[in-house]
Design a protein around this motif. Structure first.
Motif, PDB file in Angstrom:
ATOM      1  N   SER B 300      39.907  47.706  47.938  1.00  0.00           N
ATOM      2  CA  SER B 300      38.469  47.516  48.056  1.00  0.00           C
ATOM      3  C   SER B 300      37.823  47.344  46.693  1.00  0.00           C
ATOM      4  CB  SER B 300      37.831  48.715  48.741  1.00  0.00           C
ATOM      5  OG  SER B 300      37.970  48.588  50.106  1.00  0.00           O
ATOM      6  N   SER B 303      38.376  44.123  44.977  1.00  0.00           N
ATOM      7  CA  SER B 303      37.704  42.964  45.552  1.00  0.00           C
ATOM      8  C   SER B 303      36.282  42.801  45.028  1.00  0.00           C
ATOM      9  CB  SER B 303      37.615  43.106  47.071  1.00  0.00           C
ATOM     10  OG  SER B 303      38.829  43.525  47.590  1.00  0.00           O
ATOM     11  N   ALA B 305      33.200  41.860  42.761  1.00  0.00           N
ATOM     12  CA  ALA B 305      33.006  40.750  41.845  1.00  0.00           C
ATOM     13  C   ALA B 305      33.081  41.206  40.391  1.00  0.00           C
ATOM     14  CB  ALA B 305      31.669  40.087  42.123  1.00  0.00           C
ATOM     15  N   LEU B 308      36.592  41.536  39.420  1.00  0.00           N
ATOM     16  CA  LEU B 308      37.276  40.244  39.375  1.00  0.00           C
ATOM     17  C   LEU B 308      36.865  39.441  38.151  1.00  0.00           C
ATOM     18  CD1 LEU B 308      37.204  39.232  43.112  1.00  0.00           C
ATOM     19  CD2 LEU B 308      39.202  39.579  41.679  1.00  0.00           C
ATOM     20  N   GLU B 309      35.646  39.681  37.673  1.00  0.00           N
ATOM     21  CA  GLU B 309      35.243  38.939  36.481  1.00  0.00           C
ATOM     22  C   GLU B 309      36.077  39.331  35.282  1.00  0.00           C
ATOM     23  OE1 GLU B 309      30.953  39.333  36.160  1.00  0.00           O
ATOM     24  OE2 GLU B 309      30.865  38.116  38.002  1.00  0.00           O
ATOM     25  N   PRO B 312      40.616  38.428  36.546  1.00  0.00           N
ATOM     26  CA  PRO B 312      40.674  37.442  37.629  1.00  0.00           C
ATOM     27  C   PRO B 312      41.994  37.559  38.384  1.00  0.00           C
ATOM     28  CG  PRO B 312      40.316  36.394  35.487  1.00  0.00           C
ATOM     29  CD  PRO B 312      40.589  37.822  35.227  1.00  0.00           C
ATOM     30  N   ASN B 315      42.644  41.010  42.732  1.00  0.00           N
ATOM     31  CA  ASN B 315      42.628  41.300  44.166  1.00  0.00           C
ATOM     32  C   ASN B 315      43.890  40.787  44.854  1.00  0.00           C
ATOM     33  OD1 ASN B 315      41.818  38.709  43.588  1.00  0.00           O
ATOM     34  ND2 ASN B 315      40.373  38.564  45.279  1.00  0.00           N
TER      35      ASN B 315
END
Ligand SMILES: Nc1ncnc2c1ncn2[C@@H]1O[C@H](COP(=O)(O)OP(=O)(O)OP(=O)(O)O)[C@@H](O)[C@H]1O
Ligand SMILES: Nc1ncnc2c1ncn2[C@@H]1O[C@H](COP(=O)(O)OP(=O)(O)OP(=O)(O)O)[C@@H](O)[C@H]1O
Ligand SMILES: CC(C)C[C@H](N)C(=O)O
Ligand SMILES: [Mg+2]
Ligand SMILES: [Mg+2]
Lengths: 422, 343, 253, 397, 251
Positions: B300, B303, B305, B308-309, B312, B315
């Motif tokens: 979770s 995932s 953002a 992920l930034e 990258p 996830n």
């Protein structure tokens, strides 16, 4: 040239569709359309769209007098497997054309193979820009529309419906098609005033999207764009609706969800969740009924398909059927099965009566240009096939781009020379 | 802050799904020592029990409505469920609406029967065979089960909604006094979470507070000797298998409103549930459940953002990465027992 | 200074002091027996010697070098071989192959790739293994799967495998347990013969007093993790404490 | 001969002869007969037999000998393929550098993965390898798109640099070749109704297969092979015999990784394209199944297993209802339809069902895989019924 | 095959009392190799029978066959225990009928504590001595009750194995080398225990390499050699027969 059927009384077509894996049902529908097309070409049945097709080269006596036979293969929606079946059709069964498929990865892989082997490839379902963009090939053709066109068609409708002051949040399947679709929708909506607050990539293998949906709730976005297809789309949309996104008000606007690429089967998989959701399609079986005879051919096709199988055809079935007729017609007009002659006959070919209205097979990239259908999930379906309602058909000039557009590989993208093989 | 709470909630929910699926697997895999590649298929069959029940409930006869037309322009055929005639319109609609919970009653005997047949007919010959053979036979079985489902139900997902009473979302924010609509969560997912806890607790209690658990553990370690002590271990194994199949099936039934079931959903979960079981440690039920929650929460967070930034693609791999780290730092996963499946 | 020097070794298992302050010196080229009641810590001590367990405190020197912290295979390469209480052999391999592996290990060290040569071409190794089997009376079984041997034979094979390595220190954990009398006697003879023929130090744990008294030159009695006495066999036999705590009436008779 | 025992030499000779004559053996039916569907003697499938044979042989060196079950071997095949195609894009369409790079890169990757994963054994090892492979797959599919081409994968392009090759004339394409010998070139031979295809690529793959097989026999029969079996049999005894099991297992892992790389390299040499799904866990599972199906730990088993699975995937899957009607047209109509309804679920899109059933039947009735099936047949042929004779020597009364 | 054989006619069987456990014409095999060939012998209620022979003679195989383990398989013969046909039973049924085997490698169950190992024996009926009573007999086990069984020292494991058999209400105790690995004092202890057990009427078959010791305890002896019976008679007879001992027992 490869697999010249000159000294045979029959000609073999290769239908390469997914028969296992998540797209098996789509593959099955494609195969139904192919079988129907073969029937019609051989003069059996009611002739379907052959009656409405603007070119009258086809006689219903096979192709150039040769009876049409076909072989099938299972792509499993994997490029390796798809190339293996395509090769076996070419090497073993003597197919002169390979057609079908239901993903861009497979389309690009098989298209490259056909280029090598010297046969024609008529793509089935493939929507990524690359197929006729940076990966275009002289021997490959695509009737289906693409991501860019979806963006170009959807954006005006979306801004009209939802206003120009919107904040979009994208969830994007983490692979090529996802990237091009996100790019297309972003560019075209931003051009009309939308803001993109976030774009998050989701793994292709994801099944539960809750962890991606909850951050949307927290953001100040008021539109969610799901650049997903297949099970990804069914699941992400279902999840989004479960989390109450559709009932939410953000920035005093009703929260909206957009699914750029629709498919009837996926809509069925998502059930009630699709109600009111916008998306685009290559074709829809109600086109002629609702928008009139510009889309002539549609009813004829729906009738022959419906009578044979008992339900209306999907857009996948439609594009596969059309591709088969187009190929057969090109051979007739060229007077030869030679791939290079066929390429010549198809390049720049303008036709009508195949359900999409007037259409051009553009010479520079072998992409068909035609109207794009914008649809919305129907609130009160009348029957189990009536899942979407047509909002508008975006005219073809609105969705036409330059062959060397940067999204399509720019000036570097080359078809190369056609290859007729050995 | 709200975001964090929501992601934790998500993680717990997802984790409970993993834990529930892994629980059935670990009963067979971690306890009986059978590498059961058909476990995903059992989960899938559970889900299709729900589909079947809702199809049975909506089993209809057709009447022709002359006033409407179908897609070919012929008179429209209208479907009327038999159940309306049986129990009346409103009771019938209620049952159709509640198809998923109702299917639990249907799924339990069906899944136990499937589990028992599977064990008696097939698996029992494979306890002493190498794991590789078990993989081959259960994988073959999984394929066969999948294909049968595909043959009858097609490959496309089939929407199977929760009862309408559970379709909305619960407003945690208001509940916790953090402001209305700040944290909302779908009812059905909360139901799933609660259901998982009940099932997990039930299985624990059964294995913990009955001698059954000890006997099965002992039988797994040394069948022969347990037999020498007068215990019919075969029967216990069969029961165990039936329970595991039922747990897998119930996990599947309850999952259907969350994601529309399709024939390969089992395979999609299979690898992940193996990872969960092994990270939890072979032979440990607690470990499997813990690992399920841990991986769910981590996934979770990966995932988000913001994460992920900076990283990258994290996830895509977080579960595997964490699995590797855990297995390298803890030789037998979180709570694995020594000597179980280490050869 | 003995070849093996154990100093102040302690080992706890949870609440149990399995070894407490063990000091032991084994002189080179002698047979040293360790006896003691069940659970006294004999096998634990052996596990410390071969690197299977790390003691909590203390030192273990073999031939002037510490063995602590080394990997079992390194310790073996230093010249310590061990026979286990329950036979550890390569069950899937034939008897002959079982015998060849230690010979390879002796010749080539802990790791060497002979990925391309054929086993058959290693004549010297095969011959040596055959000879060893011959002397163990196992030659007839050379192509049998070792897993299907009776347990007595498995144990003999394991002793043979350890001997084939020509270790400087051989550790035997109840080597004759479960062996028929005849074979026990054979084994005693075999060990005696080995000892006469080459320089080897043997430490043996055994409950069969016949074996102990036939072979041992010195005996350490371990009880509750501590050495009780260490002396010559004759003295041990008569030692009242030992008689009471361990030997009992029959064995001492 | 060649340092092999007579038995092994005969086995190698059989494999060689079968490999050389495969175009004949695999095409037993005349092209026009209904059974031509069962012919497998076309280049692509023959190449796949050889390539997956090599993959499975390599896998068996690890699994069959040491018992370490890797569930991520497809990663090495995939990495090998990527390395191979990059060589062909950057250097030359000649397959030699590509294949060499495949082996080396896969070997190095295996070294890293093996070094880490071999710290654990049993199921823990299997999950570690699986995790590495799944990460490779996920990254190749998404984040590493610039290197791997993402979902689309990589193909040879007109504008690839290929610094060692001369510039292409217009209209020419780069062909995978061995010093000018085009992999796709074939010679066709017709004998009456029969047709046989001799394909350059296949013969190169077959040659490599024979070499790989020979090498694996040598490894099996070597002291190294014996050590690997010893690890499987009793790791404790191994370490207390002064042998360090880890480097042995690692060596086996790297060797089998290199075999996988070689297979991956050959794959791009035969068919110049790579996609990430080559590394998905199902691909790793497939080689496990091939090996067990054929007979783990046996020399020839993995090759047979690979052949059977690839045959089903490519031949059974292509039988559609049209072909069924062609086969059974001679039956009375009602019967024909009945038979076709019976057979239809098992062929074409139902080929997975047949595959699943075959897996189950083989493992239930032939615990040692196809090789055991072969042995039983041979025993039957020799009329040696071992069990009976044993009973007879010990009469009951 | 179902009728109970008549043992009285065969001279090889002692005719002192009606047979309690009778083995008749038993053949047992592993895979394809026949290990025990056509052996018949009787054990009488309350006696201790010593089953002797060299390594590999088939003693363990015989005991396992009687306890109806999966391996070896029985291909001919009958085994009767107190009028019940053991040869028709599975191992757990044989155990419920009163067979208790102490296997040669002890088979302590991994993952269970000492106490759990004992509890396990008291799940299926009929149940024998209470755990307290067993701890009384083997105090060492009481000290180690919460330790995992397999980490016990060799001798402690042997005690646990014997105790586990006694935890069940057995009619016949099959002991496969019970003294192995035990300190002499403990051997004395166990020997005493065996006498106690005998005095309580439990029938015992004792396999032991220390033949003299075993014979001194036993009433009768059977000697096996390569899967066949070469001697069946009283224990005293073996002790008195130098030649017999030399040939088959090497003592
Ligand atoms: N891993 C372990 N964990 C806990 N206790 C242990 C462990 N290993 C051994 N012990 C205990 O340590 C004590 C010494 O055991 P050890 O095996 O060294 O005895 P021993 O002298 O070899 O006895 P025997 O002659 O019966 O084999 C025993 O009480 C045993 O239960
Ligand atoms: N599982 C098995 N598979 C095949 N053969 C076996 C198996 N177990 C034992 N044997 C063989 O059966 C024969 C008899 O073995 P058994 O164990 O009964 O002998 P034993 O008299 O108990 O010997 P020991 O005194 O060494 O324990 C031996 O030759 C042995 O090799
Ligand atoms: C089938 C397509 C319309 C969508 C698909 N995922 C693609 O790659 O193009
Ligand atoms: Mg000990
Ligand atoms: Mg024995």
């Amino acid at each position: 040239f490869t697999n010249d059927p000159a000294d045979q009384s029959t000609v073999t077509l290769g239908f390469n569709v997914p028969q296992s894996g998540p797209y098996a049902d789509e593959g099955a529908d494609e195969l139904r359309a192919y079988e129907l097309a073969v029937e019609h070409l051989n003069g059996e049945g009611d002739g379907g769209m052959m009656q409405t097709f603007s070119s009258k080269a086809l006689q219903g006596n096979g192709i150039m007098g040769k009876k049409v036979e076909y072989v099938t293969g299972d792509t499993q929606t994997k490029s390796d497997a798809a190339r293996a079946t395509a090769k076996s059709m070419i090497e073993k069964d003597g197919a002169v054309i390979i057609t079908g498929g239901s993903s861009s990865g497979v389309a690009v892989a098989v298209q490259a193979l056909c280029q090598e082997a010297g046969v024609i490839f008529m793509a089935g379902l493939t929507h990524a820009n690359d197929t006729t963009g940076k990966d275009r090939k002289a021997n490959g053709f695509r009737h289906f529309f693409n991501s860019w066109m979806s963006g170009a068609a959807l954006a005006p409708v979306l801004t009209k419906e939802y206003g120009t002051d919107r904040k979009a949040y994208h969830l994007t399947a983490d692979y090529n098609w996802g990237y091009t679709t996100e790019e297309a929708i972003r560019n075209s909506t931003e051009a009309l005033g939308w803001e993109t607050v976030n774009a998050v990539k989701t793994p292709l293998t994801q099944t539960d999207f809750s962890a991606y949906i909850t951050p949307v709730l927290q953001s100040d976005a008021d539109v969610l764009v799901l650049n997903h297809y297949g099970n990804n789309m069914v699941n992400s949309l279902t999840n989004a609706v479960q989390f109450g996104l559709r009932d939410k008000m953000v920035n005093d606007k009703k929260f909206e969800i957009v699914v750029p690429l629709y498919s009837e089967l996926m809509a069925r998989g998502a059930g009630a969740a699709v109600k009111g959701i916008f998306g685009s399609q290559n074709w829809d079986w109600k086109l002629q009924k609702q928008l009139g005879d510009r889309y002539i051919g549609t009813d004829a096709f729906v009738k022959s398909f419906g009578e044979k199988y008992g339900f209306p055809p999907s857009q996948a079935a439609h594009t596969c059927y059309v591709q088969t007729l187009l190929y057969a017609d090109a051979v007739e007009r060229a007077g030869s099965f030679n791939p290079c002659a066929v390429v010549e006959a198809l390049e720049g070919f303008e036709f009508d009566g195949l359900g999409n209205g007037p259409t051009l097979y553009r010479a520079e990239d072998h992409q068909c240009f035609k109207d794009v259908v914008v649809v919305r999930g129907k609130e009160n379906p009348e029957n189990e096939f009536d899942l979407v309602e047509i909002v508008e058909a975006t005219p073809v000039d609105q969705v036409t781009y330059a062959p060397d557009a940067p999204e399509f590989g720019g000036a570097d993208a080359k078809l190369g020379e056609c290859n007729a093989g050995a | 802050m709200d975001a964090i709470i929501l992601q934790i909630l998500n993680g717990l929910d997802k984790g409970s799904a993993y834990a529930l699926i892994a629980l059935g697997l670990t009963l067979i895999f971690g306890t009986l020592g059978v590498v059961n590649f058909a476990h995903g298929a059992l989960f899938m069959i559970g889900a299709f029990c729900a589909v079947t029940v809702s199809r049975i409930l909506t089993l209809s006869y057709t009447t022709v409505d002359e006033t409407r037309t179908d897609f070919l322009g012929n008179p429209m055929e209208i479907e009327v469920p038999y159940i309306h005639n049986l129990v009346g319109q409103s009771a019938g609609d209620f049952m159709i609406d509640w198809a998923v919970p109702i299917s639990i009653l249907f799924a339990i005997p069906v899944m136990i029967a499937i589990g028992v047949i599977m064990e008696r007919g097939l698996i029992k010959h494979f306890y002493k065979r190498p794991h590789a053979d078990q993989i081959l036979v259960t994988f073959g079985l999984a394929i066969v089960l999948q294909e049968i489902i595909k043959f009858y139900y097609g490959a496309n997902p089939i929407p199977t909604p929760a009862p309408s009473a559970f379709r909305g979302s619960f407003d945690f924010g208001a509940f916790l006094g953090l402001g209305a609509n700040s944290i909302i969560y779908p009812y059905w997912r909360l139901v799933y979470f609660a259901f998982s806890l009940v099932i997990i607790g039930g299985v624990f209690a059964f294995l913990r507070y009955t001698t059954f658990g000890m006997v099965v553990r002992a039988g797994m370690a040394d069948r022969e000797t347990v037999g020498l002590l007068g215990i019919n271990i075969d029967r216990k194994f069969t029961i165990m298998f039936g329970i595991a199949a039922a747990v897998a099936g119930l996990a599947g039934v309850m999952y259907t409103p969350i994601n529309s079931p399709n024939y390969h959903m089992g395979m999609d979960f299979l690898v992940l549930s193996f990872v969960v079981v092994v990270v939890g440690g072979m032979g440990s039920l607690v470990g499997a459940v813990l690992a399920g929650f841990l991986l769910g929460i981590l996934e979770s967070f990966a995932s988000m953002a913001a994460v992920l930034e900076t990283l990258p693609g994290i996830n895509q791999i977080v579960i595997y990465l964490v699995a590797i780290i855990i297995l390298l730092t803890r030789p037998r996963g979180l709570m694995g027992r020594k000597g179980v499946m280490e050869e | 200074m003995g070849i093996l020097e154990v100093k102040n070794v302690n080992k706890r298992f949870g609440g149990l002091q399995a070894l407490s302050d063990v000091n032991l010196s084994v002189a080179e080229n002698t047979v040293h027996a360790i006896i003691g009641p069940n659970g006294a810590g004999k096998s634990t001590l052996l596990n410390v010697l071969v690197g299977k367990l790390l003691p909590d405190t203390g030192s273990v020197m073999f031939d002037g070098q510490s063995v602590l912290g080394r990997k079992p295979y390194e310790i073996n390469q230093m010249g310590i071989s061990r026979v286990f209480q329950t036979p550890e052999i390569f069950g899937d391999l034939t008897v002959l192959e079982n015998m060849m592996i230690p010979i390879f290990a002796k010749r080539d060290g802990a790791f060497r790739m002979h990925a391309i040569e054929s086993v058959r071409n290693e004549r010297a190794v095969v011959q040596q293994a055959e000879d060893m089997l011959e002397s163990l009376n196992l030659a007839d079984a050379r192509h049998d799967h070792s897993a299907s041997m009776s347990r007595g034979n498995k144990r003999r094979l394991e002793i043979g495998m350890c001997l084939a390595q020509e270790p400087r220190l051989l550790l035997l954990d109840e080597p004759t347990a479960g062996m028929a009398r005849a074979d026990t006697n054979n084994t005693i003879d075999l060990l005696k013969q080995i000892k006469d023929e080459r320089d080897i130090t043997i430490a043996i744990i055994e409950h069969d007093m016949h074996v102990v008294f036939s072979l041992a030159e010195r005996i350490t009695v371990l009880a509750q993790g501590t050495p009780l006495v260490e002396d010559t066999p004759d003295k041990i036999k008569g030692h009242p404490k030992v008689r009471e705590a361990y030997l009992g009436e029959t064995a001492a008779a | 001969m060649l340092g092999l025992t007579r038995k092994d030499a005969i086995l190698l000779a059989i494999v060689t002869v079968v490999a050389l004559l495969a175009p004949f053996i695999l095409n037993p039916f005349p092209t026009n007969s209904g059974f031509a569907q069962f012919n497998a003697g076309y280049p692509d499938l023959m190449q796949r037999f050889a390539i997956f044979g090599i993959f499975a042989i390599g896998f068996n060196i690890l699994f069959g000998l040491t018992g370490y079950l890797s569930f991520g071997h497809a990663a090495f095949l995939g990495v090998g393929s990527y390395a191979g195609i990059w060589m062909m894009k950057l250097l030359t369409a000649n397959i030699i550098p590509g294949i060499a790079a495949s082996i080396v890169v896969a070997g190095l990757f295996a070294l890293i993965v093996g070094f880490i994963s071999l710290r654990r054994s049993g199921i823990y090892f299997a999950i570690l390898t699986l995790a590495f492979a799944q990460m490779s797959y996920a990254l190749a599919y998404s984040v590493l798109t610039p290197i791997t081409g993402g979902e689309t994968g990589l193909q040879l392009k007109l504008n690839d640099p290929r610094v060692l090759d001369g510039a292409l004339a217009p209209g020419e394409r780069a062909h995978a070749n061995l010093f000018g010998l085009d992999m796709t070139s074939s010679i066709e031979m017709h004998f009456g109704a029969w047709q046989f295809t001799f394909n350059t690529g296949y013969y190169i793959a077959a040659l490599v297969l024979v070499l790989a097989f020979y090498l694996s026999i040598r490894i099996f029969r070597s002291p190294f092979g014996m050590m690997l079996r010893a690890i499987k049999s009793n790791n404790t005894r191994m370490t207390y015999t002064g042998l360090n099991a880890r480097p042995y297992a690692l060596a086996a892992f790297v060797i089998s990784g290199m075999y996988a790389g070689l297979a991956g390299g050959l794959m791009v040499a035969m068919d110049t394209q790579v996609g990430p799904e080559r590394m998905f866990w199902t691909a790793s599972g497939e080689v496990v199944l091939m090996t067990i199906l054929g007979g783990a730990g046996t020399l020839i088993g993995p090759v047979l297993g690979a052949g059977l699975i690839k045959y089903m995937e490519n031949i059974i899957s292509k039988i559609n209802s049209g072909i069924l009607h062609e086969w059974f047209y001679w039956m009375p109509d009602g019967l024909e339809d009945f038979v076709i309804t019976l057979v239809y679920p098992f062929v074409g899109k139902g080929w997975h069902l047949t595959l699943g059933i075959v897996f189950m039947l083989v493992v239930i009735f032939l615990p040692g895989g196809l090789v055991e099936g072969g042995q039983r047949l041979r025993r039957l042929a020799q009329g040696k019924r071992a069990k009976k004779s044993a009973t007879q020597t010990n009469p009951a009364e | 095959m179902t009728a109970q054989p008549d043992f009285s006619k065969d001279a090889n069987h002692a005719a002192t009392a009606p047979a309690f456990l009778s083995v008749w014409g038993m053949q047992a095999y592993y895979g394809e190799s026949y290990i025990v060939q056509d052996i018949s012998f009787n054990v009488h209620e309350g006696e201790i029978l010593a089953l002797l022979g060299r390594n590999g003679a088939g003693k363990t195989t015989t005991l396992r066959a009687i306890a109806r383990m999966d391996n070896p398989q029985l291909n001919h013969g009958e085994i009767w225990l107190d009028h019940k046909p053991l040869h028709k039973m599975k191992s757990h049924e044989a155990a419920q009928a009163g067979i208790g085997l102490v296997p040669e490698d002890r088979c302590i169950i991994p993952g269970l504590t000492v106490e759990e190992n004992l509890q396990l024996a008291q799940i299926a009926p009929p149940i024998g001595w209470s755990i307290e009573r067993l701890y009384d007999l083997f105090p060492r086990l009481a000290e180690r009750r919460l330790q995992e069984g397999v980490t016990l020292s060799g001798g402690e494991q042997q005690m646990l194995a014997v105790a586990r058999a006694l935890a069940r209400d057995i009619k016949v105790l099959l002991l496969d080398e019970p003294y192995e690995g035990l300190a002499p004092v403990i051997v004395d202890e166990i020997e005493k225990t065996l006498r106690i057990i005998k005095s309580q009427g439990i029938t015992t078959i004792l396999v032991e390499q220390n033949a003299v010791r075993a014979l001194e305890l036993s009433d009768r002896a059977v000697i096996l050699d390569t899967g066949g019976i070469v001697f069946d008679g009283s224990a005293a007879e073996v002790l008195g027969d130098e030649a017999l001992r030399a040939e088959y027992l090497a003592i």
